[in-house]
Design a protein around this motif. Structure first.
Motif, short mmCIF file in Angstrom:
data_model
loop_
_atom_site.label_atom_id
_atom_site.label_comp_id
_atom_site.label_asym_id
_atom_site.label_seq_id
_atom_site.Cartn_x
_atom_site.Cartn_y
_atom_site.Cartn_z
N GLU A 18 46.98 -32.91 -6.56
CA GLU A 18 48.18 -33.73 -6.54
C GLU A 18 48.11 -34.83 -7.59
O GLU A 18 49.11 -35.14 -8.25
N THR A 19 46.94 -35.43 -7.76
CA THR A 19 46.78 -36.45 -8.79
C THR A 19 46.98 -35.85 -10.17
O THR A 19 47.60 -36.47 -11.04
N ALA A 20 46.45 -34.65 -10.38
CA ALA A 20 46.63 -33.98 -11.67
C ALA A 20 48.10 -33.69 -11.94
O ALA A 20 48.58 -33.86 -13.06
N ILE A 143 55.13 -37.65 -5.98
CA ILE A 143 53.79 -37.10 -5.74
C ILE A 143 52.79 -38.20 -5.45
O ILE A 143 51.97 -38.10 -4.54
N ALA A 144 52.87 -39.29 -6.20
CA ALA A 144 51.82 -40.32 -6.16
C ALA A 144 52.08 -41.44 -5.17
O ALA A 144 51.15 -42.15 -4.77
N GLN A 156 59.84 -33.35 -2.85
CA GLN A 156 59.56 -32.91 -4.22
C GLN A 156 60.28 -31.60 -4.52
O GLN A 156 60.92 -31.45 -5.57
N LYS A 157 60.15 -30.65 -3.61
CA LYS A 157 60.76 -29.33 -3.80
C LYS A 157 62.27 -29.44 -3.91
O LYS A 157 62.89 -28.83 -4.80
N THR A 158 62.89 -30.22 -3.03
CA THR A 158 64.35 -30.38 -3.04
C THR A 158 64.81 -31.05 -4.31
O THR A 158 65.79 -30.62 -4.95
N PHE A 159 64.12 -32.12 -4.72
CA PHE A 159 64.53 -32.86 -5.92
C PHE A 159 64.41 -31.97 -7.16
O PHE A 159 65.32 -31.91 -7.99
#
Length: 205
Positions: A18-20, A143-144, A156-159
């Motif tokens: 996730e950080t990546a 994400i962060a 995230q998926k919806t956006f």
């Protein structure tokens, strides 16, 4: 946007996926928002590049280009492609690819969703919210951020699906086919590879 692009960091072995992802969205936001400084170019040039996947190959190509890139030449390329006098050579706005015009209904829908996320454009930001750099920065935030209400995989998926998926590949194609694209050729190939990985991951979630 109320969020700002954070200093660039690269994935280390102790960092999670996730950080990546957040770092890569942040880097793309930085590179599409403005021409990179020589310091940023040199930082990318010194980064590790290994692996034989499509995304890893695209990253390696960008690292290789940065090893000989000059910030002044890159600035000229950025201004030619994305600024120019009148209509830019290549558009970086979602509304243009979705409706054929700027400041259209897709931007209004985006602003509504950003408001629901508690995000708004700050006064110092000139570009509209549907600029690819702004959208990448929103994804980095989703994400962060520690805000579990908004920053989660479903959001995230919806956006991404609502505001990026339908047009980012067309933008990448326009950039890849432009004869003046040099530094932004590997940048675009990295963006395309990353967006494709994101689409595949979201499809499986």
């Amino acid at each position: 946007m109320t969020t700002t692009t954070h200093p660039l960091t690269f994935e280390r072995q102790d960092q999670g996926e996730e950080t990546a992802r957040a770092d890569l969205y942040g880097l793309l936001a930085t590179l599409f928002n403005a021409p990179p400084s020589q310091a940023l170019i040199d930082t990318i040039a010194s980064a590790q590049s290994e692996g034989d996947g499509v995304l890893e190959k695209a990253w390696a190509d960008l690292v290789a280009v940065c090893k000989s890139a000059d910030a002044y030449i890159v600035r000229d390329e950025y201004e030619l492609l994305f600024l120019g006098v009148g209509k830019p050579e290549v558009m970086l706005y979602g509304s243009y690819y979705l409706s054929g015009f700027l400041m259209e209904k897709p931007l209004a829908a985006l602003r509504t969703d950003l408001s629901m996320l508690g995000l708004e454009r700050v006064g110092t930001v000139v570009e509209s919210e549907d600029h690819i750099a702004s959208l990448c920065e929103v994804m980095r935030y989703l994400i962060a951020s520690d805000d579990v209400m908004h920053a989660n995989l479903a959001t995230q998926k919806t956006f991404f699906s609502d505001h990026m998926q339908a047009w980012v590949e067309d933008m990448c194609t326009a950039l890849e086919q432009h004869p003046s694209t040099v530094f932004y050729q590997p940048v675009t190939q990295l963006a395309r590879a990353f967006f494709t990985v994101e689409m595949q991951a979201f499809d499986m979630s």
